[in-house]
Design a protein around this motif. Structure first.
Motif, PDB file in Angstrom:
ATOM      1  N   LYS A 278      -0.752  -6.750  -1.172  1.00  0.00           N
ATOM      2  CA  LYS A 278       0.612  -6.170  -0.460  1.00  0.00           C
ATOM      3  C   LYS A 278       0.262  -4.967  -0.084  1.00  0.00           C
ATOM      4  O   LYS A 278       1.016  -4.188   0.802  1.00  0.00           O
ATOM      5  CB  LYS A 278       1.574  -6.356  -1.646  1.00  0.00           C
ATOM      6  CG  LYS A 278       2.387  -7.793  -1.683  1.00  0.00           C
ATOM      7  CD  LYS A 278       3.301  -7.597  -2.678  1.00  0.00           C
ATOM      8  CE  LYS A 278       3.796  -9.013  -3.013  1.00  0.00           C
ATOM      9  NZ  LYS A 278       4.897  -8.909  -4.019  1.00  0.00           N
ATOM     10  N   ILE A 279      -0.461  -4.058  -0.811  1.00  0.00           N
ATOM     11  CA  ILE A 279      -0.377  -2.693  -0.648  1.00  0.00           C
ATOM     12  C   ILE A 279      -1.298  -2.340   0.580  1.00  0.00           C
ATOM     13  O   ILE A 279      -0.998  -1.713   1.379  1.00  0.00           O
ATOM     14  CB  ILE A 279      -1.371  -1.918  -1.683  1.00  0.00           C
ATOM     15  CG1 ILE A 279      -0.041  -2.182  -3.043  1.00  0.00           C
ATOM     16  CG2 ILE A 279      -1.372  -0.373  -1.597  1.00  0.00           C
ATOM     17  CD1 ILE A 279      -0.833  -1.682  -4.357  1.00  0.00           C
ATOM     18  N   SER A 280      -2.287  -3.406   0.687  1.00  0.00           N
ATOM     19  CA  SER A 280      -3.422  -2.981   1.938  1.00  0.00           C
ATOM     20  C   SER A 280      -2.577  -3.491   2.971  1.00  0.00           C
ATOM     21  O   SER A 280      -2.697  -2.984   4.365  1.00  0.00           O
ATOM     22  CB  SER A 280      -4.589  -4.012   1.658  1.00  0.00           C
ATOM     23  OG  SER A 280      -5.205  -3.588   0.620  1.00  0.00           O
ATOM     24  N   SER A 281      -1.717  -4.270   3.235  1.00  0.00           N
ATOM     25  CA  SER A 281      -0.925  -5.035   4.350  1.00  0.00           C
ATOM     26  C   SER A 281       0.171  -3.836   4.773  1.00  0.00           C
ATOM     27  O   SER A 281       0.347  -3.743   5.935  1.00  0.00           O
ATOM     28  CB  SER A 281      -0.215  -6.095   4.301  1.00  0.00           C
ATOM     29  OG  SER A 281       0.657  -6.190   3.072  1.00  0.00           O
ATOM     30  N   MET A 282       0.506  -3.086   3.894  1.00  0.00           N
ATOM     31  CA  MET A 282       1.477  -2.368   3.863  1.00  0.00           C
ATOM     32  C   MET A 282       0.990  -1.015   4.650  1.00  0.00           C
ATOM     33  O   MET A 282       1.368  -0.136   5.577  1.00  0.00           O
ATOM     34  CB  MET A 282       2.563  -1.758   2.863  1.00  0.00           C
ATOM     35  CG  MET A 282       3.359  -2.904   2.309  1.00  0.00           C
ATOM     36  SD  MET A 282       4.007  -2.474   0.751  1.00  0.00           S
ATOM     37  CE  MET A 282       5.009  -1.159   1.247  1.00  0.00           C
TER      38      MET A 282
END
Length: 653
Positions: A278-282
């Motif tokens: 999630k953090i990487s996609s954001m």
């Protein structure tokens, strides 16, 4: 800037940080080598240790070193620090920790009135208990706060911290005390059936009775304001519990590889991986999406398994100390020899050598991961693992991932100023893999029984192998296949060959050498010398290797034809082995009766039993001829039996 390894803080003590090499084996036994030449060995259960003092400079080369063997729980102050660091390293990678209350520092002890045996993690649908730190590490905390998992952004390894009860004495009084604690806890909960609030809890609501009980017990350590409301009763004091009713707990840290995650940590690891994705996609950072997708798909099946059973500490004393095995170096030359660095006859699990960590897995094949300590990792690759190594790293500034592949046969030279030498790291890992290959090819390895696995209630997987197939091929040798996937062949010229072959592999995949579970085989010569050979490059001994592999392939195909299409109840291997041997004996007896050899032998014996019988020269000569004829007949009989077996197997197609 170079990052420290997960256990480097253990070795940062300036006074006695003299460890050079620490080797943890598959049975959780530990060997530690120090700078001054002394050594420490820890039993698999951790309850005993053996310390070998360093030899004096003036000592004779053949002089035996001084050895001290003690119970870990009663260690003297001379070896306490070294033993404490050795136990911390062992508990970081062992299946079950060993936690002696006399060795645990007082600041790490926690006295609690409840029994913590499992923890509950947050559900997949919520983000409760998930924290992303500034360094990029994701922290997942259990709902009760008794465990938490940390996964760095490199996603190669993770650490788990959990509360564990100290090791107990192996007697019935422990069980009785636990029952008394449970009864006391139930009584306390019943007495405290009111609404209790504490000023220092900042209005937090207790979620269950155990948390409520824990907060009431902590009043003895921290003065808290209490107001109890119960209609007409007013205030009522809770019963006081003594120190003898508490259990000593301590935080235990375990380091695990993401590629080989234990079952109890699969669910919280899936939470951490989802959070990192999630953090990487954001943020738009490029990550290894393929690897994460595979890992998450594997562990997402754990939905509904939010509860993890925590590992329990082993007992203070071992019930079978006679199973402890100690490795002795009889002379100074053996101590200084590189061949003795992994002389313990057991598979290696973890090696720490001069700040570099080597972690091995032996589930299907031998593979190794190298952690230099800067956040990067080398992972063995190739058809049989060990031929190639892939280097994974992350650039600190940009966060970009870097991958390089190195061949064992063409390693780069050491570069001045680099943090580590790629050549020395991979060569050391190759030596460890070769040691594990020797152990896996040893016929005596499976006969070793681990002491702590003999304790009732523990899973004991070390069973004696069973002979599955035996063939005697004329002019070649004797072929033996065992249930532990070992194939042992004795050739007529005195050379023996041992390799590992998975006889059930052709059922799933039809590849040429799919049955090979190890890329090495061992040759033993008539003079006792052993030599490891790569199966892909056997060299002068190619005919031995190809002969054994062709036999294994033929046996696997034959066994595949005999597999029924519908499931049958499992039959012990010993039963059908005995039935197969009895069937061969019946065939031999049938051939012997029809050949008329028994009638001639019986008539000959009747003639010799007469009183006036005297053996003549011609009869003596005929007896010698008959001996040769018997050997020829036996040889032909073995060939006939082999043909019958092949005919029966073909008729059942």
């Amino acid at each position: 800037m170079r990052k420290s390894s997960p256990w480097k803080d253990i070795l940062s003590i300036t006074v006695m940080a003299a460890e050079v090499r620490m080797v943890l084996y598959e049975d959780d036994s530990l060997q530690v080598q120090y700078v001054d030449g002394s050594r420490l060995q820890l039993s698999p259960c951790g309850s005993e240790f053996l310390f070998e003092k360093a030899p004096l400079v003036s000592a004779h080369p053949l002089e035996q070193p001084e050895r001290i063997r003690q119970r870990t729980h009663f260690v003297i102050s001379t070896y306490r620090e070294q033993l404490e660091r050795a136990l911390d390293f062992r508990n970081s990678f062992a299946t079950c920790p060993f936690l002696s209350e006399s060795i645990i520092p007082s600041e790490r002890k926690k006295r609690m009135f409840i029994d913590i045996s499992e923890v509950r993690w947050p559900s997949l649908d919520t983000d409760d208990g998930m924290i992303c730190m500034q360094s990029g590490t994701v922290k997942i905390t259990s709902l009760d706060g008794h465990a938490y998992l940390c996964l760095p952004k490199s996603q190669h390894e993770f650490t788990v911290h959990f509360l564990c009860k100290a090791s107990q004495k192996p007697d019935s009084s422990v069980v009785l005390s636990e029952k008394n604690n449970q009864a006391q806890k139930d009584k306390l909960v019943e007495k405290a059936g009111k609404i209790c609030t504490y000023g220092s809890l900042s209005g937090q609501r207790l979620k269950n009775k155990e948390n409520e009980l824990h907060c009431q017990i902590m009043k003895s350590k921290e003065p808290l304001k209490k107001s109890c409301v119960n209609g007409t009763e007013g205030r009522e004091a809770l019963p006081s519990l003594g120190a003898e009713d508490t259990c000593v707990y301590t935080w235990v840290k375990q380091c695990c590889s993401v590629a080989s995650c234990p079952e109890e940590w699969k669910y919280p690891l899936s939470l951490a991986l989802r959070c990192l994705n999630k953090i990487s996609s954001m943020s738009g950072i490029d990550v290894n999406v393929t690897k994460n997708r595979i890992l998450i798909s594997d562990v997402s099946e754990e939905r509904g398994k939010e509860v993890s059973v925590l590992p329990r500490a082993l007992l203070l004393s071992c019930s079978v100390p006679h199973l402890h095995r100690w490795n002795f170096c009889d002379s100074l030359s053996q101590r200084q020899s590189d061949e003795e660095e992994y002389s313990y006859p057991e598979l290696v699990k973890v090696v720490w050598y001069k700040g570099i960590t080597y972690r091995l897995t032996h589930k299907n094949m031998n593979s190794v991961e190298i952690y230099p300590g800067d956040g990067s990792v080398f992972r063995s690759e190739g058809a049989y693992f060990g031929n190639y190594f892939t280097y994974y790293s992350i650039q600190e500034g940009s966060g970009e991932r870097e991958e390089k592949t190195y061949s064992v046969n063409n390693l780069p030279p050491a570069r001045p100023g680099s943090l580590f030498s790629v050549c020395s790291l991979i060569k050391q890992a190759t030596r460890i893999l070769q040691h594990c290959a020797k152990i896996r090819l040893s016929l005596s390895h499976n006969y070793r029984i681990c002491c702590w696995k003999m304790v009732p209630g523990m899973n004991n997987t070390n069973i004696l192998p069973v002979l599955l197939r035996e063939s005697l091929i004329p002019s070649v040798g004797r072929f033996l296949a065992y249930s532990d996937d070992k194939v042992h062949v004795i050739f007529l010229d005195g050379i023996t060959l041992t390799l590992n072959w998975n006889f059930g592999s052709f059922i799933e995949k039809r590849q040429v050498n799919q049955g090979l579970s190890l890329g090495w085989c061992k040759l033993t010569f008539p003079d006792g010398r052993d030599q490891l050979l790569q199966i892909e490059h056997p060299g002068l001994y190619e005919r031995y290797v190809t002969t054994v592999i062709s036999w294994c392939r033929r046996v696997t195909q034959t066994s595949q034809r005999k597999v029924p299409t519908h499931p049958l109840p499992s039959v012990p291997e010993e039963n059908w082995c005995v039935a197969s041997e009895l069937e061969k004996i019946k065939k031999f007896n049938l051939l012997l009766e029809n050949s008329g050899v028994l009638n001639r032998i019986s008539s000959k014996k009747n003639e010799q039993s007469s009183d006036n019988y005297e053996p003549q020269y011609s009869e003596i000569f005929l007896e010698e001829v008959n001996e040769r004829q018997v050997s020829v007949a036996l040889k032909k009989t073995s060939e006939i039996l082999q043909d019958i077996d092949d005919l029966l197997s073909n008729s059942k197609k």
